[in-house]
Write an enzyme that holds these catalytic residues in place. Structure first.
Site, PDB file in Angstrom:
ATOM      1  N   HIS A  71      41.026  24.764  49.624  1.00 52.22           N
ATOM      2  CA  HIS A  71      42.150  25.551  49.101  1.00 52.22           C
ATOM      3  C   HIS A  71      43.291  24.624  48.674  1.00 52.22           C
ATOM      4  O   HIS A  71      43.919  24.817  47.640  1.00 52.22           O
ATOM      5  CB  HIS A  71      42.703  26.494  50.170  1.00 52.22           C
ATOM      6  CG  HIS A  71      41.734  27.504  50.689  1.00 52.22           C
ATOM      7  ND1 HIS A  71      41.243  27.465  51.971  1.00 52.22           N
ATOM      8  CD2 HIS A  71      41.183  28.594  50.108  1.00 52.22           C
ATOM      9  CE1 HIS A  71      40.431  28.492  52.161  1.00 52.22           C
ATOM     10  NE2 HIS A  71      40.371  29.197  51.050  1.00 52.22           N
TER      11      HIS A  71
ATOM     12  N   GLY B 205      38.158  27.933  42.720  1.00 45.43           N
ATOM     13  CA  GLY B 205      37.255  26.850  43.083  1.00 45.43           C
ATOM     14  C   GLY B 205      35.866  27.023  42.491  1.00 45.43           C
ATOM     15  O   GLY B 205      35.348  28.141  42.423  1.00 45.43           O
TER      16      GLY B 205
ATOM     17  N   GLN C  22      32.054  33.701  40.918  1.00 45.41           N
ATOM     18  CA  GLN C  22      33.387  34.317  40.873  1.00 45.41           C
ATOM     19  C   GLN C  22      34.227  33.709  39.751  1.00 45.41           C
ATOM     20  O   GLN C  22      34.904  34.433  38.994  1.00 45.41           O
ATOM     21  CB  GLN C  22      34.074  34.103  42.215  1.00 45.41           C
ATOM     22  CG  GLN C  22      35.549  34.445  42.243  1.00 45.41           C
ATOM     23  CD  GLN C  22      36.122  34.329  43.632  1.00 45.41           C
ATOM     24  OE1 GLN C  22      35.948  35.209  44.447  1.00 45.41           O
ATOM     25  NE2 GLN C  22      36.821  33.247  43.921  1.00 45.41           N
TER      26      GLN C  22
HETATM   27  P1  AMP Z   1      38.704  32.086  49.623  1.00 49.47           P
HETATM   28  O1  AMP Z   1      39.884  31.983  50.509  1.00 49.47           O
HETATM   29  O2  AMP Z   1      37.408  31.735  50.292  1.00 49.47           O
HETATM   30  O3  AMP Z   1      38.661  33.377  48.860  1.00 49.47           O
HETATM   31  O4  AMP Z   1      38.887  30.951  48.536  1.00 49.47           O
HETATM   32  C1  AMP Z   1      40.044  30.899  47.741  1.00 49.47           C
HETATM   33  C2  AMP Z   1      39.814  29.934  46.603  1.00 49.47           C
HETATM   34  O5  AMP Z   1      39.539  28.639  47.132  1.00 49.47           O
HETATM   35  C3  AMP Z   1      38.597  30.328  45.748  1.00 49.47           C
HETATM   36  O6  AMP Z   1      38.913  30.109  44.379  1.00 49.47           O
HETATM   37  C4  AMP Z   1      37.532  29.393  46.225  1.00 49.47           C
HETATM   38  O7  AMP Z   1      36.555  29.112  45.248  1.00 49.47           O
HETATM   39  C5  AMP Z   1      38.342  28.156  46.560  1.00 49.47           C
HETATM   40  N1  AMP Z   1      37.605  27.324  47.510  1.00 49.47           N
HETATM   41  C6  AMP Z   1      37.088  27.693  48.709  1.00 49.47           C
HETATM   42  N2  AMP Z   1      36.423  26.672  49.274  1.00 49.47           N
HETATM   43  C7  AMP Z   1      36.492  25.632  48.419  1.00 49.47           C
HETATM   44  C8  AMP Z   1      35.992  24.300  48.411  1.00 49.47           C
HETATM   45  N3  AMP Z   1      35.256  23.825  49.416  1.00 49.47           N
HETATM   46  N4  AMP Z   1      36.273  23.519  47.363  1.00 49.47           N
HETATM   47  C9  AMP Z   1      37.004  23.996  46.319  1.00 49.47           C
HETATM   48  N5  AMP Z   1      37.513  25.226  46.257  1.00 49.47           N
HETATM   49  C10 AMP Z   1      37.259  26.050  47.282  1.00 49.47           C
END
Ligand code: AMP
Length: 282
Positions: A37, A148, A154
């Site tokens: 994040h 991400g 997504q």
């Molecule tokens: P989430 O809180 O899981 O909904 O993730 C929020 C954002 O962070 C989303 O756009 C995810 O794709 C991104 N994200 C989560 N994990 C990672 C990671 N390991 N590397 C890069 N982006 C990430």
């Protein structure tokens, strides 16, 4: 750094900043933040005048029997981390304000892009994602929004929605952040016990092996798929949800590997479902 929970206050703040000519970057998250994040936040910090990070565990993107209730939450820790990253605003709305009683408006992207992979395993998931992301865009009014590559499907779905519904903003994709041993960072990794954490390395290992196989000249999608499956199945606890190799731009099915392809996995270890992926270009 300011924490805003009121939707009206957030929308007013954004309107004022826009009138002043500021470029707003939005990083939508479900909180329990990690380095993945934070890499999105750092990218936004570099590109934009103001950075808004939303922290909202979106109930409508979880299916029945999924982990909405258990999903890890720690807003005060998230705020500390975001303060260190010099975010300007944490937007943490309440579910009852985002979806008041009688709420009935949804945004949905149709077609193959939402029907396969996580769309097939998690019916209604992407409808929940595109609905909440649309609401966040209207409320926070970003010029740029950061997602991400970890959630590759997504990212594609949101990009398509933004293009087709003419949202006046640009979507920026950010590479996957991994632990030193290769495991992709995820808020859900905290669910894994020690054994599962170790076995989960088959995800990144099988992706690397697939990449090597393709480098060595293999072009048959099914053969690459079987190679990945064999590696994942060396983990006694792994239950494969899907192993898919599709065209990277729109997730169209392929028989031969050509151009840019997305190799994407979803595998359960116990009750924890993990996803990972790799883009390969030949
Ligand atoms: P989430 O809180 O899981 O909904 O993730 C929020 C954002 O962070 C989303 O756009 C995810 O794709 C991104 N994200 C989560 N994990 C990672 C990671 N390991 N590397 C890069 N982006 C990430």
């Amino acid at each position: 750094m300011r924490t805003i929970t009121s939707i009206t206050e957030m929308q007013q703040w954004s309107s004022i900043q826009k009138k002043n000519g500021c470029r707003i970057g939005l990083v939508p998250t479900m909180g329990y933040l990690h380095e993945g994040h934070l890499s999105l936040v750092r990218q936004a910090r570099q590109d934009c005048d103001l950075v808004v990070v939303s922290v909202f565990v979106n109930p409508i993107q979880f299916g029945v029997g999924e982990d909405f209730e258990e999903y890890p939450r720690d807003l005060s820790r998230d705020c500390q981390l975001l303060d260190q990253e010099r975010a300007d605003v944490v937007f943490a709305p309440l579910a009852k304000d985002m979806y008041p009683a009688g709420y009935n408006s949804f945004v949905e992207v149709y077609g193959e892009i939402t029907e396969k992979m996580c769309g097939a395993s998690r019916p209604g998931h992407f409808r929940g994602v595109t609905t909440v992301v649309s609401k966040l865009f209207h409320i926070c009014q970003p010029d740029l929004a950061y997602f991400g590559q970890k959630d590759a499907q997504q990212l594609l779905v949101v990009k398509k929605m933004v293009e087709e519904l003419n949202f006046p903003l640009k979507i920026i994709g950010v590479p996957i952040v991994r632990e030193a041993d290769g495991l992709a960072l995820s808020s859900r990794n905290v669910y894994l016990n020690e054994q599962q954490r170790q076995e989960a390395l088959v995800l990144s290992r099988s992706l690397q092996a697939a990449q090597q196989l393709i480098k060595d000249g293999e072009r048959d999608v099914e053969k690459v798929r079987v190679h990945i499956k064999d590696i994942i199945e060396t983990s006694p606890q792994a239950q494969i949800d899907y192993i898919e190799i599709n065209r990277a731009s729109d997730l169209a099915s392929l028989e031969r590997i050509e151009g840019k392809v997305l190799i994407a996995l979803a595998v359960k270890f116990g009750t924890t479902r993990l996803i990972d992926n790799l883009l390969v270009e030949v």
